[in-house]
Design a protein around this motif. Structure first.
Motif, short mmCIF file in Angstrom:
data_model
loop_
_atom_site.label_atom_id
_atom_site.label_comp_id
_atom_site.label_asym_id
_atom_site.label_seq_id
_atom_site.Cartn_x
_atom_site.Cartn_y
_atom_site.Cartn_z
N ARG A 165 0.93 -1.59 -0.52
CA ARG A 165 -0.57 -0.07 -0.24
C ARG A 165 0.46 1.40 0.01
N SER A 166 2.16 1.01 -0.27
CA SER A 166 3.07 2.36 0.08
C SER A 166 3.07 2.71 -1.45
N GLN A 167 3.32 4.07 -1.28
CA GLN A 167 4.03 5.00 -2.92
C GLN A 167 5.35 4.82 -2.90
N ILE A 168 5.68 4.29 -4.16
CA ILE A 168 7.17 4.22 -4.06
C ILE A 168 7.61 5.72 -4.80
N VAL A 169 8.47 5.95 -4.16
CA VAL A 169 8.78 7.26 -4.71
C VAL A 169 10.41 7.71 -5.51
N THR A 170 11.35 8.58 -5.94
CA THR A 170 12.23 8.74 -6.62
C THR A 170 12.37 9.64 -5.87
N LYS A 171 13.77 10.02 -4.61
CA LYS A 171 14.34 10.78 -4.19
C LYS A 171 15.32 11.65 -4.92
N PRO A 172 15.48 12.77 -5.42
CA PRO A 172 16.72 13.24 -5.47
C PRO A 172 18.33 12.52 -4.84
N PRO A 173 19.50 12.73 -5.73
CA PRO A 173 20.87 12.86 -4.52
C PRO A 173 21.11 13.19 -3.08
N PRO A 174 21.60 12.65 -2.19
CA PRO A 174 20.80 13.57 -0.97
C PRO A 174 22.37 14.96 -0.82
N ALA A 175 23.41 14.79 -2.12
CA ALA A 175 24.35 15.13 -2.24
C ALA A 175 24.87 15.68 -3.74
N PRO A 176 25.68 17.34 -4.30
CA PRO A 176 26.01 17.30 -5.97
C PRO A 176 26.55 16.34 -6.55
N GLY A 177 26.08 15.03 -7.64
CA GLY A 177 27.32 14.16 -8.10
C GLY A 177 26.96 12.85 -7.20
N GLY A 178 26.01 12.89 -6.21
CA GLY A 178 25.59 11.48 -6.16
C GLY A 178 23.92 10.80 -6.57
N LYS A 179 23.64 9.98 -6.11
CA LYS A 179 23.01 9.30 -7.47
C LYS A 179 21.64 9.08 -6.56
N SER A 180 20.73 9.57 -7.71
CA SER A 180 19.02 9.62 -6.22
C SER A 180 18.91 7.90 -6.32
N TYR A 181 18.09 7.88 -5.29
CA TYR A 181 17.60 6.57 -4.83
C TYR A 181 15.68 6.79 -4.47
N GLN A 182 15.49 5.68 -3.91
CA GLN A 182 13.95 5.34 -3.43
C GLN A 182 13.39 5.17 -2.47
N VAL A 183 12.39 5.16 -2.28
CA VAL A 183 11.98 5.13 -1.00
C VAL A 183 10.42 5.09 -1.26
N TYR A 184 9.47 3.72 -0.13
CA TYR A 184 8.71 3.30 0.17
C TYR A 184 7.79 4.88 1.16
N ARG A 185 7.31 4.82 0.44
CA ARG A 185 6.04 6.22 1.24
C ARG A 185 5.06 6.20 1.71
N GLY A 186 4.91 6.25 3.08
CA GLY A 186 3.80 5.52 3.72
C GLY A 186 3.78 4.87 4.64
N LEU A 187 3.81 4.64 5.83
CA LEU A 187 3.71 3.28 6.57
C LEU A 187 2.50 1.98 6.72
N TYR A 188 2.72 1.03 6.13
CA TYR A 188 1.25 0.37 6.77
C TYR A 188 1.76 -0.90 6.80
N LEU A 189 0.52 -1.29 7.52
CA LEU A 189 0.90 -3.03 8.32
C LEU A 189 -0.72 -3.55 8.23
N ASP A 190 -0.30 -4.89 9.06
CA ASP A 190 -1.56 -5.72 9.03
C ASP A 190 -2.21 -5.63 10.22
N GLU A 191 -2.89 -4.93 10.23
CA GLU A 191 -4.03 -4.12 10.46
C GLU A 191 -4.84 -5.20 12.22
N SER A 192 -4.97 -6.15 11.21
CA SER A 192 -5.06 -8.42 11.95
C SER A 192 -4.86 -8.36 13.65
N GLN A 193 -3.58 -7.83 13.97
CA GLN A 193 -2.54 -7.96 14.06
C GLN A 193 -2.72 -7.03 15.40
N TRP A 194 -3.04 -6.08 15.31
CA TRP A 194 -3.38 -5.23 16.11
C TRP A 194 -4.34 -5.72 17.47
#
Length: 210
Positions: free
Chosen positions: A128-157
């Motif tokens: 259920r998380s969205q995969i988002v590409t983030k810009p390089p953390p520093a000039p000359g670096g590489k972009s990276y991907q993150v899962y945005r939004g933390l979801y969980l199995d609600e049945s265990q709560w």
């Protein structure tokens, strides 16, 4: 499966270390050399009973705060005023254990407790998380991907105000805890709405070791 009404993601928060440089940061090195990472996790989950207080010294920072985080993962201490607030508001899903905390000069720092999260462990749901590409953390670096939004199995709560999400989700708290901590101005803790949490996609490679 739980029949409880699970709150919307916006009403849940991840509780984490804000990684500040001023607050005291703890270590068990030269104080409690018996503690392994597995034992630290068992302490954090309230599954290990101590026969004597866990001794913790300081290795970074120097400013005492309500939350004290340690270099050894899963070792967390909280001030007595936090404990009193949690009891007064009947917050669920937590417990404490005995610790002895020492400052940078070896001086005792009374008024702290080891903190355990005894609420349930809910599996992370990446689908259920969205995969988002983030810009390089520093000039000359590489972009990276993150899962945005933390979801969980609600049945265990089970309705606990404190619980954990694994892998990599960490401590999750309800709106009740968020409001309490804001009202009490609890220091050295970060509370992030689950909809805003970002997890590096590269963490998937380390899931088995988490």
């Amino acid at each position: 499966m739980s029949t409880l009404m699970f709150p919307e993601n916006a009403e849940l928060y991840r509780l984490s270390d804000p990684l500040g440089s001023r607050p005291l940061r703890l270590s068990d090195e030269n104080f409690s050399d018996w503690l392994t990472s597995e034992q630290a996790w068992a302490l954090f989950r309230g599954q290990l009973r101590l026969t004597k207080p866990l001794r913790l010294g300081a290795y970074m920072g120097g400013h005492p705060s309500d939350f004290l985080w340690a270099g050894l993962s899963h070792v967390v201490c909280v001030s007595h005023r936090v404990v009193e607030s949690l009891i007064e508001d009947a917050v669920t899903g937590w417990s404490i254990y005995n610790v002895e905390v020492f400052g940078r000069k070896g001086e005792p720092l009374p008024g702290y407790h080891g903190f355990s999260v005894i609420g349930p462990e809910c599996p992370l749901d990446r689908s259920r998380s969205q995969i988002v590409t983030k810009p390089p953390p520093a000039p000359g670096g590489k972009s990276y991907q993150v899962y945005r939004g933390l979801y969980l199995d609600e049945s265990q709560w089970d309705g606990s105000d404190f619980f954990v999400v694994r892998p990599f989700g960490g401590i999750v708290v309800t709106e009740k805890v968020y409001r309490l901590f804001k009202r009490a101005k609890v220091t050295n803790v970060r509370l992030t709405p689950l909809t805003e949490v970002e997890l590096d996609v590269m963490l998937d490679q380390f899931e088995k070791s988490e």
